[in-house]
Enzyme design. Structure first.
Site, short mmCIF file in Angstrom:
data_model
loop_
_atom_site.label_atom_id
_atom_site.label_comp_id
_atom_site.label_asym_id
_atom_site.label_seq_id
_atom_site.Cartn_x
_atom_site.Cartn_y
_atom_site.Cartn_z
N ARG A 126 0.95 -1.24 0.03
CA ARG A 126 -0.01 -0.08 0.00
C ARG A 126 0.74 1.17 -0.15
O ARG A 126 0.33 2.17 0.32
CB ARG A 126 -1.25 0.12 1.20
N LYS A 148 1.97 11.17 -12.14
CA LYS A 148 0.89 10.01 -12.55
C LYS A 148 1.67 8.76 -12.78
O LYS A 148 2.63 8.78 -13.53
CB LYS A 148 0.61 10.61 -13.96
N GLU A 190 7.01 16.57 -26.16
CA GLU A 190 6.51 16.95 -24.93
C GLU A 190 7.07 18.52 -24.55
O GLU A 190 6.47 19.42 -23.64
CB GLU A 190 6.87 15.95 -23.95
N LYS A 232 5.42 22.48 -15.77
CA LYS A 232 4.64 21.18 -15.36
C LYS A 232 4.48 21.46 -13.61
O LYS A 232 3.16 21.22 -13.20
CB LYS A 232 5.57 19.83 -15.65
N GLU A 242 -5.67 16.33 -11.25
CA GLU A 242 -6.30 16.63 -12.61
C GLU A 242 -7.93 16.36 -12.28
O GLU A 242 -8.64 16.27 -13.05
CB GLU A 242 -5.97 15.27 -13.72
N ARG A 246 -4.84 20.85 -14.66
CA ARG A 246 -4.04 19.87 -15.05
C ARG A 246 -4.23 19.04 -16.67
O ARG A 246 -3.26 18.97 -17.18
CB ARG A 246 -3.82 18.73 -14.10
N ASN A 250 -2.46 17.54 -21.44
CA ASN A 250 -2.79 16.43 -22.50
C ASN A 250 -3.10 17.03 -23.85
O ASN A 250 -3.62 16.48 -24.45
CB ASN A 250 -4.26 15.64 -21.85
N HIS A 253 -2.72 14.72 -26.64
CA HIS A 253 -2.86 13.31 -26.25
C HIS A 253 -4.05 12.74 -26.59
O HIS A 253 -4.05 11.40 -26.56
CB HIS A 253 -2.72 13.45 -24.41
N HIS A 257 -3.69 9.61 -28.12
CA HIS A 257 -3.84 8.16 -27.80
C HIS A 257 -4.57 7.32 -28.76
O HIS A 257 -4.54 6.10 -28.69
CB HIS A 257 -4.82 8.48 -26.56
N HIS A 270 5.06 7.19 -28.07
CA HIS A 270 4.08 7.91 -27.42
C HIS A 270 4.38 9.51 -27.76
O HIS A 270 3.45 10.11 -28.23
CB HIS A 270 4.38 7.78 -25.91
#
Lengths: 366, 366
Positions: A126, A148, A190, A232, A242, A246, A250, A253, A257, A270
């Site tokens: 955990r 993330k 990026e 960032k 997010e 935030r 993306n 993205h 994606h 990517h």
């Protein structure tokens, strides 16, 4: 460190989850790079079978004075291995070595290694501490910063993960010298991203220094990594999970994606998908009257000069739309796009399917 | 609710992660039970193939006015299915139905369903809201409260998970009426646990009301669930992520985990292993001079009257010690035991292996 003149430090301010990004040359071997991390009896370096052979021994040597045991596990390289099976190799290693819940994980590699190590750290018992040691430009300017973490599911990228912050991010610019050119370009996608969403002066600087960046001039890289991390940090500091702003990170993205999912993860890098996705998103911004054609042309030219694709694969608009609807930003089936409101400012909004389909058709292979 | 006189509410105070535990009869069908949960277009009920056929339709009907779509997925029942493969059934369902990141998950079942649903909620798109609807005594008094979620790894129980708080816990006491007697006893182990670690008056009350509890007298159950949740809320409110005092809730669990791991998960019920583990831990407390023999005798008799095993399986002390060393509380290979300092107060400390081995030998089948 023998030479501290090149060391830059960017702070991520998240209350009791705050941490620093160190940016510089010769960081990997320097004792001071690793000072004041959480105490533990064991550390695990997670890397891949490409990066491990080059850097793992040096990191192991640097960490040896701090931990009684320093183990290393090398995952198979590539986005196609960003799955549960590969993640489980980390858990197997931790449990096999009897690692307790103070064990510190070190992610030595690119975005895939960082995302998987971070998610493993979030879940093992955990939550155990972890440190990001990104060795690709993409990971240094984006994926290693902000907490993330995730793995892919066959139906969608990064669908299973956690927000989990590292203890530190160590960007040793020297590691970029061994990076394949294709990955340099992917990382630049990026870097370029931060311009239209937050800082057009930075976009001007990239435009003027792109050749130096592609030639891996250390001074140019240092500025690009630092400014990217600052932007960032500023965004993530306002919205860690997010809930709002935030999402602008993306940019490109959502289309990207769809390209990755449509072709199968790992076909395009990517960053390549994001580069092409940003071209599509800027076209959509123009169709909605948010930016003019001059911006789109200039921006597309920059993406191309960076060595990135500007024409999407011919998947058909329906396939794009299908994959975009399972994007994490979608709500009740409505796709949310990150668009350029005016150059330097992004917004998140929906758009009519028909218009999106026109943009896709216009931006893809005929 | 037609009858609010039996409704009890216990607050878990964790800042912006605070929530309520509702305890009462006839909660499942009452609209007020589900009021003011996060808005979403879809909900997913996660249950198992034992509990689902009894209660899933009723919950689905109660939630139908709140969400456009209410889906249900039934997992195979049992601790042996608390693994990644089964967890993935939840992700498959969510992604297959195009569930977005506002989708609310409802865990309808016992501890395994609650732990897995909570972990799925923690990970799906990096976190969606979830509600605990525990239908076993063990889940109502312990596992559904406090945000511990996890799955098992072949080498260790609950090794992969997250601290992730639910939006609400709904303990409908009526669901306990369909519970097999063996599971009632297993749940009572966790109720009894709260006495020696925190409240000896509560232990006296359990002693005096054990027959009523075993006969599932609603008034007795209401008090047992409420007082258990209050103590758990008090502990978790001080130490959400188990940096300190929260570890006392693991009284009996270190020995218990060794029994479960040694026999193979699912052989003994978790509560049975904890019951027997508490007997062992109280013996160890006595050997260390912390409690007297009278306490151990009285406590052991209560465990036995609750229908729980008081003699451990003959695995050999080495096997116990091996499994206890990979317990999450262990640090650098040193096993940390939760022991009774004096009745009503627990401490966490180590103990010499030889002494632990004597306790194991004395408490296990010859």
């Amino acid at each position: 460190m023998s030479n501290t003149s090149h060391l830059e430090r960017v702070a991520i301010d998240l209350g009791d989850r705050s941490y620093s990004i160190l940016i510089g040359e010769q960081l990997l071997d320097a004792a001071s790079t690793w000072a004041d991390l959480p105490k533990a009896s064991a550390a695990l370096i997670v890397t891949n079978d490409t990066v491990g052979p080059i850097y793992a021994e040096r990191l192991q040597a640097a960490l040896a004075p701090l931990y009684k045991q320093v183990h290393t596990v090398a995952l198979p390289d590539g986005e196609s291995h960003k799955d549960w099976q590969t993640l489980n190799l980390i858990f197997d290693e931790l449990l096999g070595k009897g690692a307790d819940r103070k064990t510190v994980l070190f992610a030595l590699g690119g975005g895939v290694v960082g995302d998987m190590t971070g998610f493993a750290a979030a879940c093992y018992m955990r939550g155990v501490p972890f440190v990001q040691v990104p060795t690709t430009l993409l990971a240094q300017v984006d994926s290693s910063v902000g907490g993330k973490t995730a793995i892919n599911h066959p139906i969608g990228k990064n669908m299973i993960g956690a927000f989990y912050q590292p203890q530190r991010v160590v960007c040793d610019l020297d590691t970029l010298q061994t990076l394949p050119q294709r990955e340099m370009s992917a990382g630049l996608a990026e870097v370029i991203k931060y311009g239209p969403i937050a800082d057009m002066q930075f976009l001007d600087w990239i435009d003027a220094n792109l050749d130096a960046l592609l030639a891996r001039d250390p001074k140019a890289l240092a500025h690009a990594v630092k400014r990217s991390c600052e932007i960032k940090a500023w965004v993530v500091g306002q919205d860690e999970r997010e809930g709002g702003i935030r999402a602008i990170l993306n940019f490109g993205h959502t289309f990207g994606h769809a390209i990755e999912a449509g072709l199968g993860f790992g076909e395009w890098l990517h960053g390549e998908a994001v580069g092409c996705g940003m071209v599509m998103a800027s076209h959509l911004s123009q169709r909605l009257g948010l930016v003019d054609e001059a911006f789109v042309s200039r921006f597309t030219a920059l993406i191309e000069r960076a060595g990135l694709p500007i024409v999407g694969p011919k998947l058909g608009a329906d396939v794009y739309l299908h994959h975009m609807r399972v994007d994490k930003k979608a709500e009740a089936g409505e796709i949310k796009f990150v668009l350029i409101d005016k150059p330097g400012t992004a917004i998140v909004r929906g758009a009519p399917d028909a218009l999106v389909a026109q943009v896709i058709d216009g931006c893809c292979e005929k």
